[in-house]
Structures are given as C-alpha cells and as structure tokens.
Design an enzyme around this catalytic site. Structure first.
Site, PDB file in Angstrom:
ATOM      1  N   THR A  10      29.791  69.528  33.113  1.00 43.17           N
ATOM      2  CA  THR A  10      30.371  69.149  34.402  1.00 43.17           C
ATOM      3  C   THR A  10      31.817  68.703  34.281  1.00 43.17           C
ATOM      4  OG1 THR A  10      28.181  68.451  35.186  1.00 43.17           O
ATOM      5  CG2 THR A  10      30.091  67.655  36.413  1.00 43.17           C
ATOM      6  N   ASP A 110      27.297  67.192  22.002  1.00 42.50           N
ATOM      7  CA  ASP A 110      27.257  65.829  22.551  1.00 42.50           C
ATOM      8  C   ASP A 110      26.143  65.006  21.909  1.00 42.50           C
ATOM      9  OD1 ASP A 110      25.366  67.514  23.733  1.00 42.50           O
ATOM     10  OD2 ASP A 110      25.628  66.706  25.756  1.00 42.50           O
TER      11      ASP A 110
END
Length: 257
Positions: A10, A110
């Site tokens: 995002t 991540d």
C-alpha cells in the site's frame, strides 16, 4: 547517512537514519509505475525541507514485497544520490538468520526484517504482529529463527470486501468504538462492531493458539499503523514498536559494512 525504503503493498516509507537513529520519515502510496525521476521530485524537496543535503546520503537500502518497484528505486538511488542501493535479502545483505519453514524463499521482506529487528531488541520467544495491507502474525524463537506464522486479510481489506460486495452498506472509517457493547443500534455501529471487535477477537484467539503451540512464554510485539488503535482496547500486546521494519533495514545495512 542511511536512506531506507520499506516498500509495502500500500505504501512506501522512506526514513533517514543518522548515526543509527531515525531523523525523519516520509510515506507515499506504492505505485510500481512511479519512475525514479518522479520519486526524486518528491523526495528531494522533502530532504531540503528537513535541511538534509542529498550528498550526505551515502548508503541506501531497499526492502520490498513489490519486486517491480526495485528498478525505479535503483534509478532514484544511482541517478540522484550516486549510490548503488542494497536490496534486503540479496547478496551481502542476505537475511543472516534461520528460516525454518517449507519454502524459505517465499518469506516476505517485511516479515524477515521484523524478525531481525524484534530478535535484536527483545529477549526470548516472540510473536510479531504487523498491521499492513495484510495482517501477519509471526513466530520467532529465542535463537532468532523464523518459525512460521499466519497471514490474514488486513482490517481495511475486510471492510472493503464487505462494502464492495453489498448493495446498501455504507463505507465507514476504522476508528475506536465509543462503547464496548457488541449490540449495535444502527447500521454503522453494527458494521464497526463486526469489523473492529471481530478483528480483536480474531487476533486474541490466534495469538492464544500460537502461544499454546510454542509452549514457552512469548512476548507479543505489534507494529504497523493500526497497532496503537487495537492496543487501546486489548491487553494482547506486550510492546508497540512502530519502526520495527525500518530498524530491521538499518540493522541489515550496518551488517553489510
């Protein structure tokens, strides 16, 4: 100085580290089509506003779950900073930790970065909850090995699916409920109860199951934008660490020196 770029599905978060500490950070929507020149127009102005000379950036590291973004960020690094960027998980900045799952290569950057930083900062077995586009819940053992985890739809994805697939339900904002009641008296309250308290119940249940499966005490570390919101209404987290992923990038970059 180190410029770190955490590229999520995002948003892209850029952070400048000065002597190991985050001096400033900025966020921009993820778009793999954004060129290096377009990044530069935005980023160089922000550096100037913060009083940071671009020539002071002598190291750049990129961690991404969007591989298509690497090329344009590399162009940004080489053209405007004269720095060849390090790519987290590749070459001299490989993860440097045990990944004890069936397909180690499938682990997202991540989650690997969160594992590295969490193990460096907290002792013992850990459960790391990251609120992103998806919500991930990962198990890290006391030796720093990644043991596996859970991927669930992020709360905003869940809300988008609910609104997008119904004819009359309105779009609502994710926010702190005004009451702990789970009996809604109007449509908006009922939706918020379902999404918010439903998410809390899911997280509490999954964390409890993961702790039981680990079989040893495990601290729960939360990161991501919504961690603070959920922390206000539950005691499931032992610590909130908003910069965990960025700190993992900085740790990897320091190892490579």
């Amino acid at each position: 100085m180190l410029l770190a770029a955490d590229v999520g599905n995002t948003n892209v978060v850029f952070a400048v580290f000065d002597e190991g500490e985050i001096r400033t950070r900025w966020r921009i929507a993820t778009d793999p089509r954004r060129t290096g020149d377009e990044y530069a127009v935005w980023l160089l102005q922000l550096l100037e506003i913060e009083g940071i000379d671009r020539t002071a950036i002598d190291r750049i590291i990129i961690g991404t779950v969007v591989p298509r973004a690497i090329h344009n960020l590399t162009v940004l690094s080489e053209k405007y900073f004269d720095v060849t960027p390090m790519i987290a998980g590749q070459g001299k900045v490989d993860w440097g930790m045990a990944i004890d799952v069936e397909q180690p290569s499938s682990l997202g950057a991540d989650r690997a970065l969160n594992t590295i930083a969490a193990h460096a900062k907290y002792e013992g077995d850990l459960i790391v909850v990251d609120f992103g586009t998806a919500t991930t819940i990962d198990a890290v053992d006391f030796n720093g090995a990644y043991k596996g985890g859970i991927i669930a739809p992020g709360i905003n994805l869940s809300l988008d699916a609910l609104v997008g697939n119904t004819a009359k339900l309105p779009r609502i904002a994710i926010r702190s409920p005004e009451s702990e009641s789970v009996i809604g008296r109007n449509t908006e309250d009922q939706m918020l109860i379902g999404v918010f308290w439903g998410y809390v119940a899911m997280l509490e249940g999954l964390i409890a199951r993961m702790r039981a499966e680990i079989g040893r005490p495990a601290k729960v570390i939360a990161t991501g934008g919504l961690a603070i919101l959920f922390d206000q209404h539950s005691d499931m987290f032992d610590a909130i660490d908003a910069d965990l992923t960025l700190e993992g990038l900085a740790m990897l970059a320091d190892r490579a020196n």
